[in-house]
Design a protein around this motif. Structure first.
Motif, PDB file in Angstrom:
ATOM      1  N   VAL A  74       0.633  -1.166   0.110  1.00  0.00           N
ATOM      2  CA  VAL A  74      -0.042  -0.102  -0.176  1.00  0.00           C
ATOM      3  C   VAL A  74       0.881   1.276  -0.061  1.00  0.00           C
ATOM      4  O   VAL A  74       0.560   2.092  -0.831  1.00  0.00           O
ATOM      5  CB  VAL A  74      -0.783   0.092   1.270  1.00  0.00           C
ATOM      6  CG1 VAL A  74      -1.649   1.321   1.436  1.00  0.00           C
ATOM      7  CG2 VAL A  74      -1.982  -1.322   1.002  1.00  0.00           C
ATOM      8  N   VAL A  75       1.896   1.257   0.858  1.00  0.00           N
ATOM      9  CA  VAL A  75       2.890   2.234   0.890  1.00  0.00           C
ATOM     10  C   VAL A  75       3.579   2.610  -0.292  1.00  0.00           C
ATOM     11  O   VAL A  75       3.813   3.655  -1.071  1.00  0.00           O
ATOM     12  CB  VAL A  75       3.799   2.263   1.936  1.00  0.00           C
ATOM     13  CG1 VAL A  75       4.886   3.548   2.149  1.00  0.00           C
ATOM     14  CG2 VAL A  75       2.910   2.236   3.418  1.00  0.00           C
ATOM     15  N   ARG A  76       4.043   1.483  -1.008  1.00  0.00           N
ATOM     16  CA  ARG A  76       4.618   1.235  -2.276  1.00  0.00           C
ATOM     17  C   ARG A  76       4.019   2.025  -3.342  1.00  0.00           C
ATOM     18  O   ARG A  76       4.672   2.755  -4.059  1.00  0.00           O
ATOM     19  CB  ARG A  76       5.503   0.108  -2.590  1.00  0.00           C
ATOM     20  CG  ARG A  76       6.443  -0.565  -1.736  1.00  0.00           C
ATOM     21  CD  ARG A  76       7.302  -1.730  -2.116  1.00  0.00           C
ATOM     22  NE  ARG A  76       6.066  -2.600  -2.759  1.00  0.00           N
ATOM     23  CZ  ARG A  76       5.786  -3.815  -2.026  1.00  0.00           C
ATOM     24  NH1 ARG A  76       6.192  -3.829  -0.647  1.00  0.00           N
ATOM     25  NH2 ARG A  76       5.130  -4.734  -2.535  1.00  0.00           N
ATOM     26  N   ASN A  77       2.691   1.672  -3.463  1.00  0.00           N
ATOM     27  CA  ASN A  77       2.099   2.205  -4.536  1.00  0.00           C
ATOM     28  C   ASN A  77       1.664   3.433  -4.292  1.00  0.00           C
ATOM     29  O   ASN A  77       1.497   4.494  -5.320  1.00  0.00           O
ATOM     30  CB  ASN A  77       0.427   1.187  -4.591  1.00  0.00           C
ATOM     31  CG  ASN A  77       0.822  -0.048  -5.020  1.00  0.00           C
ATOM     32  OD1 ASN A  77       1.804  -0.470  -5.983  1.00  0.00           O
ATOM     33  ND2 ASN A  77       0.051  -1.001  -4.640  1.00  0.00           N
ATOM     34  N   LEU A  78       1.283   3.949  -3.020  1.00  0.00           N
ATOM     35  CA  LEU A  78       1.327   5.265  -2.744  1.00  0.00           C
ATOM     36  C   LEU A  78       2.414   6.178  -3.568  1.00  0.00           C
ATOM     37  O   LEU A  78       2.250   7.376  -3.928  1.00  0.00           O
ATOM     38  CB  LEU A  78       0.932   5.892  -1.376  1.00  0.00           C
ATOM     39  CG  LEU A  78       0.871   7.242  -0.939  1.00  0.00           C
ATOM     40  CD1 LEU A  78      -0.494   7.685  -1.448  1.00  0.00           C
ATOM     41  CD2 LEU A  78       0.718   7.261   0.589  1.00  0.00           C
ATOM     42  N   VAL A  79       3.706   5.734  -2.711  1.00  0.00           N
ATOM     43  CA  VAL A  79       4.958   6.512  -3.376  1.00  0.00           C
ATOM     44  C   VAL A  79       5.095   6.325  -4.927  1.00  0.00           C
ATOM     45  O   VAL A  79       5.279   7.498  -5.513  1.00  0.00           O
ATOM     46  CB  VAL A  79       6.158   5.845  -2.575  1.00  0.00           C
ATOM     47  CG1 VAL A  79       7.420   6.430  -3.276  1.00  0.00           C
ATOM     48  CG2 VAL A  79       6.142   6.202  -1.138  1.00  0.00           C
ATOM     49  N   LYS A  80       4.765   5.433  -5.548  1.00  0.00           N
ATOM     50  CA  LYS A  80       4.877   5.360  -7.172  1.00  0.00           C
ATOM     51  C   LYS A  80       3.723   6.210  -7.641  1.00  0.00           C
ATOM     52  O   LYS A  80       4.184   7.126  -8.555  1.00  0.00           O
ATOM     53  CB  LYS A  80       4.543   3.989  -7.463  1.00  0.00           C
ATOM     54  CG  LYS A  80       5.908   3.049  -7.471  1.00  0.00           C
ATOM     55  CD  LYS A  80       5.412   1.559  -8.243  1.00  0.00           C
ATOM     56  CE  LYS A  80       4.746   0.792  -7.006  1.00  0.00           C
ATOM     57  NZ  LYS A  80       4.518  -0.608  -7.608  1.00  0.00           N
TER      58      LYS A  80
END
Length: 141
Positions: A74-80
């Motif tokens: 979830v965090v990785r996708n937000l950053v991307k």
């Protein structure tokens, strides 16, 4: 979402940008930039045929690396998503035909949108103002 002609997709494209390009590191991210070769009009290492870019176009293309060290999915996708949006706004200011890879570092997980924008702008400014022929510049350290 980045338009299709502005996306890096192939592993070879990422490798060219990272290994042959110049790097600028910031606390939240690292930016790799490979400019188009002024003599040949192509990015060094490219063949005349490139399957992901329509003939006659030479727009800047971007790719993103956000590893599991940044956080859960979830965090990785937000950053991307944040990085894609930031880079999309800045593609027009990049040299035509250039390749850019933005690698998020673990502190990017808790960074605000404005902090990411500040680090991205600072890294791009550094990469675009330095002389690519100078061996002492662009190391990002």
């Amino acid at each position: 979402m980045l338009p299709s002609e502005n996306r890096l997709r192939r592993r070879q494209d990422f490798a060219i940008a990272v290994k042959r390009g110049r790097r600028a590191g910031r606390p939240l991210l690292v930016v790799h930039l490979r400019r188009e070769d002024e003599q040949t009009g192509q990015v060094a290492g490219y063949s005349d045929f490139h399957p992901h870019v329509a003939e006659g176009t030479s727009s800047a293309r971007a790719g993103f690396v956000v590893s599991k060290a940044v956080g859960p999915a979830v965090v990785r996708n937000l950053v991307k998503r944040r990085l894609r949006h930031l880079v999309r706004e800045r593609l027009g200011g990049l040299p035509a035909g250039s390749l850019i890879v933005v690698r998020a570092l673990p502190p990017a997980a808790t960074a605000s949108y404005q902090d990411l924008a500040h680090d991205l702008d600072a890294a791009l400014k550094r990469l675009l103002r330095t002389d690519p022929a100078s061996p002492a510049t662009g190391s990002g350290r």
